[in-house]
Design a protein around this motif. Structure first.
Motif, mmCIF file in Angstrom:
data_model
loop_
_atom_site.group_PDB
_atom_site.id
_atom_site.type_symbol
_atom_site.label_atom_id
_atom_site.label_comp_id
_atom_site.label_asym_id
_atom_site.label_seq_id
_atom_site.Cartn_x
_atom_site.Cartn_y
_atom_site.Cartn_z
ATOM 1 N N GLY A 243 0.827 -1.193 0.000
ATOM 2 C CA GLY A 243 0.000 0.000 0.000
ATOM 3 C C GLY A 243 0.859 1.239 0.000
ATOM 4 O O GLY A 243 2.073 1.179 0.182
ATOM 5 N N ALA A 244 0.225 2.360 -0.242
ATOM 6 C CA ALA A 244 0.915 3.645 -0.233
ATOM 7 C C ALA A 244 -0.067 4.661 0.319
ATOM 8 O O ALA A 244 -0.378 5.671 -0.276
ATOM 9 N N GLN A 267 20.497 -3.211 -6.015
ATOM 10 C CA GLN A 267 19.992 -4.381 -6.726
ATOM 11 C C GLN A 267 18.784 -4.967 -6.001
ATOM 12 O O GLN A 267 18.667 -6.171 -5.779
ATOM 13 N N ALA A 268 17.907 -4.043 -5.627
ATOM 14 C CA ALA A 268 16.731 -4.421 -4.851
ATOM 15 C C ALA A 268 15.606 -4.899 -5.756
ATOM 16 O O ALA A 268 15.576 -4.606 -6.950
ATOM 17 N N LEU A 269 14.703 -5.641 -5.157
ATOM 18 C CA LEU A 269 13.494 -6.098 -5.840
ATOM 19 C C LEU A 269 12.291 -5.428 -5.183
ATOM 20 O O LEU A 269 12.164 -5.435 -3.956
ATOM 21 N N MET A 270 11.443 -4.844 -6.008
ATOM 22 C CA MET A 270 10.250 -4.164 -5.511
ATOM 23 C C MET A 270 9.074 -4.789 -6.249
ATOM 24 O O MET A 270 9.099 -4.864 -7.481
ATOM 25 N N GLN A 271 8.090 -5.281 -5.523
ATOM 26 C CA GLN A 271 6.989 -5.951 -6.207
ATOM 27 C C GLN A 271 5.654 -5.564 -5.592
ATOM 28 O O GLN A 271 5.452 -5.717 -4.386
ATOM 29 N N GLY A 272 4.773 -5.072 -6.436
ATOM 30 C CA GLY A 272 3.424 -4.768 -5.990
ATOM 31 C C GLY A 272 2.586 -6.031 -5.965
ATOM 32 O O GLY A 272 2.805 -6.946 -6.758
ATOM 33 N N GLN B 260 5.277 3.865 -6.106
ATOM 34 C CA GLN B 260 4.520 2.845 -5.361
ATOM 35 C C GLN B 260 3.095 2.669 -5.867
ATOM 36 O O GLN B 260 2.651 1.519 -6.056
ATOM 37 N N PRO B 261 2.353 3.751 -6.095
ATOM 38 C CA PRO B 261 0.966 3.547 -6.570
ATOM 39 C C PRO B 261 0.909 2.817 -7.916
ATOM 40 O O PRO B 261 0.001 2.020 -8.151
ATOM 41 N N ILE B 262 1.891 3.076 -8.773
ATOM 42 C CA ILE B 262 1.930 2.426 -10.086
ATOM 43 C C ILE B 262 2.229 0.938 -9.938
ATOM 44 O O ILE B 262 1.622 0.085 -10.590
ATOM 45 N N ILE B 264 1.675 -0.927 -7.331
ATOM 46 C CA ILE B 264 0.546 -1.652 -6.732
ATOM 47 C C ILE B 264 -0.532 -1.898 -7.777
ATOM 48 O O ILE B 264 -1.048 -3.011 -7.899
ATOM 49 N N LYS B 265 -0.851 -0.852 -8.518
ATOM 50 C CA LYS B 265 -1.952 -0.950 -9.483
ATOM 51 C C LYS B 265 -1.698 -2.079 -10.483
ATOM 52 O O LYS B 265 -2.622 -2.805 -10.855
ATOM 53 N N SER B 266 -0.443 -2.217 -10.926
ATOM 54 C CA SER B 266 -0.130 -3.231 -11.935
ATOM 55 C C SER B 266 0.421 -4.508 -11.308
ATOM 56 O O SER B 266 0.671 -5.479 -12.016
ATOM 57 N N GLN B 267 0.630 -4.481 -9.998
ATOM 58 C CA GLN B 267 1.303 -5.618 -9.351
ATOM 59 C C GLN B 267 2.586 -5.980 -10.123
ATOM 60 O O GLN B 267 2.854 -7.146 -10.419
#
Lengths: 335, 335
Positions: A243-244, A267-272, B260-262, B264-267
């Motif tokens: 969330g944000a 070299q981080a991983l960011m995943q929504g 972040q919002p982008i 999350i929206k697209s996972q």
């Protein structure tokens, strides 16, 4: 029979004002052959619902104007025409903000264990618990001895994230607003440190709490709090983006330091993610979460507001930092 | 024997000016027992080197003041005291910007195939080819029929990314500056579309080129170009973050819409990487890349500047958009 409901009267700008919601009295008919009738007992208010109030494409359809708000509800069956459901069964599901309502039976999940506070099915034993579980374990993958930071740490998702991370042997730091909440993290939930984002020395507090850097940052808030955490990312850090909330009521696009240089450097991983991505694994997670709760390894705090009329305010408080723990509304005296 | 080298005279602000580099004449001694002496033939200039010119912590150590710049080099052995290396062998490695230099033999990789342009070992058969290969296939994981967008698409990494994506059956869109480069993408490299970020209608061109959204965005540039691509992310999009060249010479932190919002929206999944993360798989990739080059399935364009003195300018051109294809400098007449 008449009942009350709350509909979306207009789309909000910023934090939803009173005139965004309209109270209506409507008639409830007899349930159809594939329906059950329930009395709503507890209704959940959750940050993601703010996105549904806008008329924009997202992972869940927007609420419709002049139709009831809806969200996670625990209810008691009052009338059933459907095999498998009988009067007084307790069910959960995504139902409208309405006191008495007919719903398709296939949308209801019957709850077997009813000797616990039923609102837990809206928090740790419901979608927020699942969210914490899958986001942390599938994306964050905390290893023993690693440092896990979670924002909105005293909230419904954050508090469970931190406690699961502790069970996995991590050094856990929670970010929350005010000393009451940060003390709760360390004294009640067993976090290693609580950092107060409202304090003038937030940056220093955070730096001190993560002497070995940050391996997992469970993102609930975004904004400037996140910017500060990003300064401490270790190589191969993982950032589940759940969330944000800091930006949900913004009327303009929010700007911040660009993330690409930070992501490359570490070299981080960011995943929504949304919890529905992990639906296949809900039963497993349910079982494990229930056991942890039963063994008192995961504690929860629920803020229960009373009265159907409290729904709009309870929802607004999610964005002002005035809530503490999972926010639910008890909408029936008959619990 | 005397030779020339280029040292870092001071740390740059923004694009490195002439006084950042200093030419020196130094003596080369006889190589020691574990060393070989080489004549540098081709020296590579690459965007990541800009980060090493700053005195900040990153994934590679900063260049030292008053010490030579260094980077990928192809050289010919002139003297060898070490088993396995003989005069006239061709070697590659990370060596100083110096015409004749002694290096530890363990830091040199002998090249077996020498009947091809040797500068290919600085591009598709070297680290830029490896970067494209692993970033695209390990993180991007393009599937047949998916849409892959790559920025800096006519560059050393981008051009290989796009061609590998085509080999995997993707719809491939390249972003580059000016019609000469975008035409090159479609006419020479077989991309499905080339989009010109310098055009006034860049946003419209991009939207038209990705009617089914974006499944993989291979990030080389960051900045406002990336912002535009992010508007088209599909659910579960993957973003290998290889570079953010648009910001490398910024003297202040660059701001943009929060991600972040982008995400999350697209996972979506966004992952930073450096090629060294995949060192275990270099031999496999080398073999496959060499085969594709041999079968003319991957074409490359190399911009060869001549003369040791051209190094600073060739390096600067990486950031002004004046280069086209992989930029190398031929520093010996004896190739």
């Amino acid at each position: 029979m008449n009942t009350e409901r709350i509909v979306l009267a207009k789309r909000p700008e910023g934090i939803p004002s009173d005139d965004v919601f309209r109270y209506e009295t409507v008639e409830v008919e007899e349930p159809k052959q594939d329906e059950i009738q329930i009395e709503s007992l507890y209704i959940s208010v959750d940050p993601y619902m703010r996105g549904r109030m806008d008329d924009s494409e997202s992972y869940v359809a927007p609420f419709q104007l002049d139709e009831p708000m809806n969200g996670h509800v625990v209810g008691r069956v009052t009338v059933s025409n459907v095999d498998g459901f009988t009067k007084d069964d307790i069910v959960t599901g995504t139902f409208p903000w309405q006191k008495i309502v007919n719903i398709k039976a296939k949308h209801a999940i019957k709850v077997s264990q009813t000797d616990i506070p039923l609102y837990l099915y809206l928090s740790v034993l419901g979608m927020t618990g699942q969210t914490a579980y899958h986001g942390l374990l599938k994306i964050g993958q905390p290893q023993e001895g690693e440092t896990v930071v979670v924002s909105a740490a005293s909230g419904a998702v954050g508090s469970v994230v931190g406690q699961i991370a502790k069970l996995k042997g991590a050094h856990v730091v929670g970010i929350a607003g005010g000393s009451e909440k940060t003390n709760y993290l360390t004294e009640e939930l067993g976090f290693d440190a609580g950092v107060d984002y409202q304090a003038n020395d937030f940056a220093e507090q955070l730096a001190k709490a993560v002497p070995n850097g940050v391996d997992v940052y469970f993102e609930n808030v975004g904004g400037t709090i996140a910017d500060e955490v990003m300064k401490h990312l270790n190589q191969f850090a993982r950032i589940p983006v759940c969330g944000a909330i800091s930006g949900y009521n913004n009327t303009e696009i929010e700007y911040g330091p660009r993330i690409q240089p930070i992501i490359i450097k570490s070299q981080a991983l960011m995943q929504g993610f949304i919890v529905a991505n992990y639906a296949d694994d809900f039963p497993n997670a349910s079982k494990e979460l229930a056991q942890w709760v039963q063994e008192d390894k995961i504690k929860t705090k629920t803020s229960v507001k009373k009265g159907f009329d409290s729904l709009p305010n309870a929802f607004r408080n999610l964005f002002t930092g005035d809530n503490f723990g999972k926010q639910v509304v008890q909408v029936s005296d008959n619990v």
